[in-house]
Design a protein around this motif. Structure first.
Motif, PDB file in Angstrom:
ATOM      1  N   HIS A 164       0.847  -1.188   0.000  1.00 41.99           N
ATOM      2  CA  HIS A 164       0.000   0.000   0.000  1.00 41.99           C
ATOM      3  C   HIS A 164       0.887   1.244   0.000  1.00 41.99           C
ATOM      4  CE1 HIS A 164      -3.242  -2.772   0.980  1.00 41.99           C
ATOM      5  NE2 HIS A 164      -2.490  -3.235   1.960  1.00 41.99           N
ATOM      6  N   LEU A 165       0.636   2.143  -0.962  1.00 41.95           N
ATOM      7  CA  LEU A 165       1.460   3.347  -1.102  1.00 41.95           C
ATOM      8  C   LEU A 165       0.570   4.556  -1.336  1.00 41.95           C
ATOM      9  CD1 LEU A 165       4.237   4.744  -1.432  1.00 41.95           C
ATOM     10  CD2 LEU A 165       4.116   4.152  -3.868  1.00 41.95           C
ATOM     11  N   ASN A 166       0.798   5.595  -0.541  1.00 45.93           N
ATOM     12  CA  ASN A 166       0.081   6.856  -0.698  1.00 45.93           C
ATOM     13  C   ASN A 166       1.094   7.950  -0.989  1.00 45.93           C
ATOM     14  OD1 ASN A 166      -1.415   9.221  -0.494  1.00 45.93           O
ATOM     15  ND2 ASN A 166      -2.562   8.565   1.307  1.00 45.93           N
ATOM     16  N   ILE A 167       1.099   8.427  -2.226  1.00 42.76           N
ATOM     17  CA  ILE A 167       1.969   9.547  -2.599  1.00 42.76           C
ATOM     18  C   ILE A 167       1.130  10.689  -3.149  1.00 42.76           C
ATOM     19  CG2 ILE A 167       4.217   8.439  -2.936  1.00 42.76           C
ATOM     20  CD1 ILE A 167       3.504   7.869  -5.771  1.00 42.76           C
ATOM     21  N   GLY A 168      -0.127  10.750  -2.701  1.00 41.43           N
ATOM     22  CA  GLY A 168      -1.019  11.823  -3.116  1.00 41.43           C
ATOM     23  C   GLY A 168      -0.539  13.175  -2.620  1.00 41.43           C
ATOM     24  N   GLY A 169      -0.846  14.216  -3.397  1.00 42.25           N
ATOM     25  CA  GLY A 169      -0.483  15.567  -2.994  1.00 42.25           C
ATOM     26  C   GLY A 169       0.988  15.889  -3.155  1.00 42.25           C
ATOM     27  N   THR A 170       1.717  15.073  -3.879  1.00 44.69           N
ATOM     28  CA  THR A 170       3.137  15.341  -4.148  1.00 44.69           C
ATOM     29  C   THR A 170       3.304  15.749  -5.614  1.00 44.69           C
ATOM     30  OG1 THR A 170       3.694  13.077  -4.812  1.00 44.69           O
ATOM     31  CG2 THR A 170       3.755  13.584  -2.450  1.00 44.69           C
ATOM     32  N   PHE A 171       4.528  16.063  -5.997  1.00 45.01           N
ATOM     33  CA  PHE A 171       4.799  16.504  -7.360  1.00 45.01           C
ATOM     34  C   PHE A 171       5.606  15.474  -8.137  1.00 45.01           C
ATOM     35  CE2 PHE A 171       4.126  20.343  -4.855  1.00 45.01           C
ATOM     36  CZ  PHE A 171       3.188  21.006  -5.627  1.00 45.01           C
ATOM     37  N   ILE A 172       5.382  14.203  -7.800  1.00 42.61           N
ATOM     38  CA  ILE A 172       6.125  13.147  -8.498  1.00 42.61           C
ATOM     39  C   ILE A 172       5.665  13.055  -9.951  1.00 42.61           C
ATOM     40  CG2 ILE A 172       6.561  11.842  -6.403  1.00 42.61           C
ATOM     41  CD1 ILE A 172       4.087  10.286  -8.631  1.00 42.61           C
ATOM     42  N   THR A 173       6.513  12.429 -10.777  1.00 38.80           N
ATOM     43  CA  THR A 173       6.217  12.259 -12.198  1.00 38.80           C
ATOM     44  C   THR A 173       6.243  10.771 -12.538  1.00 38.80           C
ATOM     45  OG1 THR A 173       8.517  12.310 -12.978  1.00 38.80           O
ATOM     46  CG2 THR A 173       7.433  14.440 -12.592  1.00 38.80           C
ATOM     47  N   ASP A 174       6.220  10.481 -13.825  1.00 41.91           N
ATOM     48  CA  ASP A 174       6.265   9.090 -14.267  1.00 41.91           C
ATOM     49  C   ASP A 174       7.553   8.383 -13.841  1.00 41.91           C
ATOM     50  OD1 ASP A 174       3.806   9.213 -15.417  1.00 41.91           O
ATOM     51  OD2 ASP A 174       4.504   9.413 -17.482  1.00 41.91           O
ATOM     52  N   GLU A 175       8.604   9.148 -13.575  1.00 38.90           N
ATOM     53  CA  GLU A 175       9.861   8.524 -13.126  1.00 38.90           C
ATOM     54  C   GLU A 175       9.632   7.701 -11.857  1.00 38.90           C
ATOM     55  OE1 GLU A 175      14.432   9.694 -11.763  1.00 38.90           O
ATOM     56  OE2 GLU A 175      13.077  11.254 -12.529  1.00 38.90           O
ATOM     57  N   SER A 176       8.841   8.238 -10.937  1.00 32.04           N
ATOM     58  CA  SER A 176       8.516   7.491  -9.718  1.00 32.04           C
ATOM     59  C   SER A 176       7.637   6.285 -10.022  1.00 32.04           C
ATOM     60  CB  SER A 176       7.817   8.401  -8.704  1.00 32.04           C
ATOM     61  OG  SER A 176       8.705   9.348  -8.156  1.00 32.04           O
ATOM     62  N   LEU A 177       6.688   6.446 -10.924  1.00 29.39           N
ATOM     63  CA  LEU A 177       5.805   5.334 -11.274  1.00 29.39           C
ATOM     64  C   LEU A 177       6.586   4.189 -11.908  1.00 29.39           C
ATOM     65  CD1 LEU A 177       2.549   7.032 -12.633  1.00 29.39           C
ATOM     66  CD2 LEU A 177       3.158   6.363 -10.302  1.00 29.39           C
ATOM     67  N   PHE A 178       7.560   4.507 -12.728  1.00 30.21           N
ATOM     68  CA  PHE A 178       8.401   3.462 -13.324  1.00 30.21           C
ATOM     69  C   PHE A 178       9.183   2.713 -12.245  1.00 30.21           C
ATOM     70  CE2 PHE A 178       7.996   5.838 -17.421  1.00 30.21           C
ATOM     71  CZ  PHE A 178       7.572   4.763 -18.194  1.00 30.21           C
ATOM     72  N   SER A 191       9.951  -2.126  -8.744  1.00 31.35           N
ATOM     73  CA  SER A 191      10.412  -2.546  -7.419  1.00 31.35           C
ATOM     74  C   SER A 191       9.338  -3.117  -6.512  1.00 31.35           C
ATOM     75  CB  SER A 191      11.069  -1.358  -6.700  1.00 31.35           C
ATOM     76  OG  SER A 191      12.146  -0.824  -7.442  1.00 31.35           O
ATOM     77  N   CYS A 192       8.075  -2.931  -6.855  1.00 28.33           N
ATOM     78  CA  CYS A 192       6.988  -3.296  -5.935  1.00 28.33           C
ATOM     79  C   CYS A 192       6.007  -4.285  -6.577  1.00 28.33           C
ATOM     80  CB  CYS A 192       6.252  -2.042  -5.477  1.00 28.33           C
ATOM     81  SG  CYS A 192       7.316  -0.780  -4.756  1.00 28.33           S
ATOM     82  N   PRO A 193       6.414  -5.530  -6.760  1.00 23.51           N
ATOM     83  CA  PRO A 193       5.541  -6.508  -7.420  1.00 23.51           C
ATOM     84  C   PRO A 193       4.312  -6.895  -6.616  1.00 23.51           C
ATOM     85  CG  PRO A 193       7.479  -7.592  -6.511  1.00 23.51           C
ATOM     86  CD  PRO A 193       7.705  -6.123  -6.358  1.00 23.51           C
ATOM     87  N   HIS A 194       4.312  -6.606  -5.307  1.00 20.22           N
ATOM     88  CA  HIS A 194       3.192  -6.988  -4.441  1.00 20.22           C
ATOM     89  C   HIS A 194       2.207  -5.849  -4.201  1.00 20.22           C
ATOM     90  CE1 HIS A 194       5.470 -10.625  -3.668  1.00 20.22           C
ATOM     91  NE2 HIS A 194       6.489  -9.891  -3.267  1.00 20.22           N
ATOM     92  N   LEU A 195       2.387  -4.732  -4.895  1.00 25.45           N
ATOM     93  CA  LEU A 195       1.555  -3.552  -4.661  1.00 25.45           C
ATOM     94  C   LEU A 195       0.083  -3.851  -4.927  1.00 25.45           C
ATOM     95  CD1 LEU A 195       1.974  -0.529  -3.911  1.00 25.45           C
ATOM     96  CD2 LEU A 195       1.769  -0.025  -6.345  1.00 25.45           C
ATOM     97  N   LYS A 196      -0.776  -3.474  -3.956  1.00 25.40           N
ATOM     98  CA  LYS A 196      -2.222  -3.685  -4.064  1.00 25.40           C
ATOM     99  C   LYS A 196      -2.994  -2.378  -4.236  1.00 25.40           C
ATOM    100  CE  LYS A 196      -2.350  -7.962  -1.325  1.00 25.40           C
ATOM    101  NZ  LYS A 196      -2.920  -8.627  -0.111  1.00 25.40           N
ATOM    102  N   THR A 197      -2.561  -1.334  -3.542  1.00 21.82           N
ATOM    103  CA  THR A 197      -3.258  -0.050  -3.650  1.00 21.82           C
ATOM    104  C   THR A 197      -2.251   1.082  -3.767  1.00 21.82           C
ATOM    105  OG1 THR A 197      -3.339   0.401  -1.251  1.00 21.82           O
ATOM    106  CG2 THR A 197      -5.132  -0.929  -2.189  1.00 21.82           C
ATOM    107  N   ILE A 198      -2.630   2.099  -4.540  1.00 22.80           N
ATOM    108  CA  ILE A 198      -1.779   3.284  -4.661  1.00 22.80           C
ATOM    109  C   ILE A 198      -2.674   4.513  -4.765  1.00 22.80           C
ATOM    110  CG2 ILE A 198      -1.588   3.063  -7.184  1.00 22.80           C
ATOM    111  CD1 ILE A 198       1.259   4.262  -6.898  1.00 22.80           C
ATOM    112  N   VAL A 199      -2.317   5.552  -4.031  1.00 20.92           N
ATOM    113  CA  VAL A 199      -3.043   6.823  -4.071  1.00 20.92           C
ATOM    114  C   VAL A 199      -2.178   7.855  -4.780  1.00 20.92           C
ATOM    115  CG1 VAL A 199      -4.053   8.691  -2.714  1.00 20.92           C
ATOM    116  CG2 VAL A 199      -4.296   6.322  -1.943  1.00 20.92           C
TER     117      VAL A 199
END
Length: 228
Positions: free
Chosen positions: A134-148, A153-161
């Motif tokens: 579970h990852l919450n990065i809402g309200g930040t200024f990240i770009t596709d670089e973080s999504l890549f 790195s996170c094959p078990h990810l279930k939820t993302i904000v």
């Protein structure tokens, strides 16, 4: 005449650690750890026993946050969201946290509203968070670089904000959904993603829950996603 030992000082370390574990104020913990060596060890053991740490509501800086996370080596959930006093965490803090022993065991991380971080810090942190669900990065200024980086790195990810992450684009989202096959829910409210991309995501993963059910277009008008 020799001074009589205080009752609390007669307690064994494991009981002191239990008591310190009930303290929610990090200021109080810092003060307790400076009383004596026994109390310092008690505070360390109390942190080592914690499965969850939340700094929301506290004015923390890079060094103090990383120091506490470093001691909490059994940590599973970490919340360093922006506090009402203003977030002091930067990419340097995220890098320091990425070097702690617990990072590979974390299943939940919230970086909500941390406006002072960039892709540089997020990529460093995520690169070793291989158990993340579970990852919450809402309200930040990240770009596709973080999504890549998350996708790799996170094959078990279930939820993302990604609430309000207006600098992410279609390519990052498609890559994320393609690689994170366990992804169940994604919050894209306030992004600038066109509805066509959301349809593509559902074609990749039909069971994916895209929140809110009404995705916002670039011009701010609402468009209802097709109902399967």
């Amino acid at each position: 005449m020799e001074k009589e030992e205080a009752e609390i000082d007669r307690l064994p370390i494991h009981l002191l650690a239990y008591i310190f574990g009930l303290i929610t104020s990090f200021t109080d913990l810092a003060q307790a750890s400076s009383v004596c060596r026994k109390w310092t060890e008690g505070v360390k053991q109390s942190l080592a026993q914690r499965n969850s740490l939340s700094f929301a509501g506290w004015k923390m800086d890079d060094d103090s946050t990383a120091r506490l996370v470093r001691l909490a080596y059994n940590l599973r959930e970490l919340d360093i969201s922006r506090s009402r006093w203003g977030c002091q965490i930067t990419d340097i803090g995220l890098y320091q946290i990425s070097l702690t022993n617990c990072i590979g065991n974390l299943t939940s991380i919230s970086l909500w509203g941390m406006a002072r971080i960039t892709d540089r810090g997020v990529v460093k942190l995520i690169s070793r968070a291989n158990s993340l669900q579970h990852l919450n990065i809402g309200g930040t200024f990240i770009t596709d670089e973080s999504l890549f980086a998350i996708a790799d790195s996170c094959p078990h990810l279930k939820t993302i904000v990604l609430w309000g992450c207006r600098h992410v684009a279609e390519i990052g989202l498609r890559n994320l959904v393609n690689k994170c096959r366990k992804l169940e829910s994604i919050n894209v409210w306030g992004t600038r993603i066109p509805v066509d991309c959301f349809i593509d995501l559902l074609n990749i993963s039909p069971a994916l829950q895209i929140k809110p059910s009404e995705a916002l277009l670039n011009d701010g008008s609402a468009a209802v996603l097709p109902v399967a």
